[in-house]
Design a protein around this motif. Structure first.
Motif, PDB file in Angstrom:
ATOM      1  N   HIS A  29       9.297   5.245   3.935  1.00 16.63           N
ATOM      2  CA  HIS A  29       8.977   5.087   2.250  1.00 16.63           C
ATOM      3  C   HIS A  29       7.580   5.257   2.399  1.00 16.63           C
ATOM      4  CE1 HIS A  29      12.374   4.333   0.153  1.00 16.63           C
ATOM      5  NE2 HIS A  29      12.828   3.464   1.089  1.00 16.63           N
ATOM      6  N   TYR A  30       6.663   4.479   3.604  1.00 20.26           N
ATOM      7  CA  TYR A  30       5.317   4.376   3.755  1.00 20.26           C
ATOM      8  C   TYR A  30       4.734   6.161   4.047  1.00 20.26           C
ATOM      9  CZ  TYR A  30       0.668   3.881   5.644  1.00 20.26           C
ATOM     10  OH  TYR A  30      -0.692   3.833   5.965  1.00 20.26           O
ATOM     11  N   ASN A  31       5.561   6.766   4.771  1.00 16.57           N
ATOM     12  CA  ASN A  31       5.140   8.097   5.249  1.00 16.57           C
ATOM     13  C   ASN A  31       5.074   9.110   3.847  1.00 16.57           C
ATOM     14  OD1 ASN A  31       4.366   7.443   7.852  1.00 16.57           O
ATOM     15  ND2 ASN A  31       6.316   7.884   8.661  1.00 16.57           N
ATOM     16  N   LEU A  32       6.201   8.843   3.218  1.00 18.75           N
ATOM     17  CA  LEU A  32       6.421   9.797   2.055  1.00 18.75           C
ATOM     18  C   LEU A  32       5.385   9.383   1.112  1.00 18.75           C
ATOM     19  CD1 LEU A  32       7.749  11.744   0.530  1.00 18.75           C
ATOM     20  CD2 LEU A  32       9.495  10.004  -0.184  1.00 18.75           C
TER      21      LEU A  32
ATOM     22  N   ALA B  98       8.613   0.420   0.430  1.00 17.94           N
ATOM     23  CA  ALA B  98       8.360  -0.272   1.684  1.00 17.94           C
ATOM     24  C   ALA B  98       8.102  -1.746   1.794  1.00 17.94           C
ATOM     25  CB  ALA B  98       6.989   0.751   2.374  1.00 17.94           C
ATOM     26  N   LEU B  99       7.392  -2.104   0.899  1.00 13.30           N
ATOM     27  CA  LEU B  99       7.008  -3.593   0.663  1.00 13.30           C
ATOM     28  C   LEU B  99       8.224  -4.532   0.625  1.00 13.30           C
ATOM     29  CD1 LEU B  99       3.633  -3.366  -1.318  1.00 13.30           C
ATOM     30  CD2 LEU B  99       4.066  -4.493   1.377  1.00 13.30           C
ATOM     31  N   ARG B 100       9.297  -3.878  -0.152  1.00 10.27           N
ATOM     32  CA  ARG B 100      10.429  -4.472  -0.427  1.00 10.27           C
ATOM     33  C   ARG B 100      11.213  -4.815   0.918  1.00 10.27           C
ATOM     34  NH1 ARG B 100      15.424  -2.427  -3.940  1.00 10.27           N
ATOM     35  NH2 ARG B 100      16.077  -1.618  -2.320  1.00 10.27           N
TER      36      ARG B 100
ATOM     37  N   ASP C   6       5.436  -8.167   4.461  1.00  7.58           N
ATOM     38  CA  ASP C   6       4.551  -8.922   5.081  1.00  7.58           C
ATOM     39  C   ASP C   6       3.817  -7.957   6.068  1.00  7.58           C
ATOM     40  OD1 ASP C   6       4.982 -11.448   4.275  1.00  7.58           O
ATOM     41  OD2 ASP C   6       6.393 -11.837   6.009  1.00  7.58           O
ATOM     42  N   ASN C   7       4.110  -6.664   6.076  1.00  7.23           N
ATOM     43  CA  ASN C   7       3.513  -5.559   6.704  1.00  7.23           C
ATOM     44  C   ASN C   7       1.735  -5.536   6.260  1.00  7.23           C
ATOM     45  OD1 ASN C   7       2.532  -3.011   7.611  1.00  7.23           O
ATOM     46  ND2 ASN C   7       4.566  -2.611   8.546  1.00  7.23           N
ATOM     47  N   PRO C   8       1.164  -5.567   6.894  1.00  5.71           N
ATOM     48  CA  PRO C   8      -0.327  -5.640   6.549  1.00  5.71           C
ATOM     49  C   PRO C   8      -1.076  -4.196   6.210  1.00  5.71           C
ATOM     50  CG  PRO C   8      -0.369  -6.134   8.830  1.00  5.71           C
ATOM     51  CD  PRO C   8       1.208  -6.083   8.588  1.00  5.71           C
ATOM     52  N   VAL C   9      -0.221  -3.315   6.765  1.00  5.31           N
ATOM     53  CA  VAL C   9      -0.806  -1.916   6.490  1.00  5.31           C
ATOM     54  C   VAL C   9      -0.272  -1.609   4.927  1.00  5.31           C
ATOM     55  CG1 VAL C   9      -0.403   0.530   7.026  1.00  5.31           C
ATOM     56  CG2 VAL C   9      -0.798  -1.094   8.713  1.00  5.31           C
ATOM     57  N   PHE C  10       1.196  -2.014   4.779  1.00  3.16           N
ATOM     58  CA  PHE C  10       1.717  -1.771   3.481  1.00  3.16           C
ATOM     59  C   PHE C  10       1.183  -2.314   2.197  1.00  3.16           C
ATOM     60  CE2 PHE C  10       6.133  -1.205   5.771  1.00  3.16           C
ATOM     61  CZ  PHE C  10       5.653   0.141   6.368  1.00  3.16           C
TER      62      PHE C  10
END
Length: 158
Positions: A81-84, A104-106, A110-114
Motif C-alpha cells: 500500500h505504501y509503495n503504491l 498501510a497505516l491500518r 506505528d510505522n513511523p515512515v507511514f
C-alpha cells in the motif's frame, strides 16, 4: 544447491532474490521473485518485492501493476500500500495516494515512515492529519488541566 535439490523450495528462491537485490542484480532478483510467484501465486510480499525490482530498473508501469497485484492477492501487505501510494503521489494522484497510505497505516499503525508520509501528504492537501489532531487535543486537555489546578489553588473556578 538447495534449488537444484528441490526446485520447489520457495524460501531458497526468496533468499536468492533478496541477495541479488542487495547486490543490485535486479535482473536476477526479478527472475527469482517470478519463481516464488510461480510456486506461490498468493504471496503478496513476492509481488511487492518484484514491484520494487521493476521500480529500481525504472519500469514504473510494471512496478505499479505489481504493487496493485500484491494488494489484490493479500491486502494486509502494508508496504505494498505504501509503495503504491508513493507511485500515485508521484503521478499527482494525491487523494488515491492518501487512501493507500491510510490502508498501510491500518495494518502498521506505528510505522513511523507511514505516519510521517501520511501527515506530510495531508498537510500538502490542506487537511489536518491525525497526528495534528492528537497533538492539538492533548495540548487542549493539558491546558484545561492546568487551568483547573490553578483555579483550585486560588479557591475555586472563576
Amino acid at each position: 544447491q538447495v534449488t537444484q535439490l528441490d526446485p520447489e523450495h520457495r524460501d531458497a528462491f526468496y533468499n536468492l532474490a533478496g541477495l541479488c537485490f542487495q547486490h543490485k542484480r535486479y535482473d536476477l532478483a526479478g527472475k527469482y521473485y517470478r519463481k516464488v510467484i510461480q510456486l506461490d501465486p498468493q504471496d503478496g510480499d513476492a509481488y511487492n518485492n518484484a514491484g520494487t525490482v521493476f521500480e529500481k530498473q525504472g519500469n514504473l508501469k510494471q512496478a505499479h501493476r505489481l504493487y496493485r497485484k500484491a494488494i489484490q492477492v493479500d491486502s494486509t501487505v502494508a508496504v505494498a500500500h505504501y509503495n503504491l501510494a508513493r507511485m500515485l503521489f508521484r503521478d499527482g494522484e494525491r487523494e488515491a495516494a492518501l487512501i493507500e497510505l491510510n490502508e498501510a497505516l491500518r495494518y502498521e499503525p506505528d510505522n513511523p515512515v507511514f505516519v510521517s508520509q501520511s501527515a506530510r501528504l495531508e498537510g500538502e492537501m490542506g487537511k489536518i492529519s491525525r497526528t495534528t489532531v492528537v497533538v492539538v487535543a492533548a495540548v487542549f486537555v493539558m491546558g484545561l488541566a492546568g487551568y483547573a489546578l490553578l483555579a483550585a489553588k486560588k479557591g475555586g473556578l472563576a
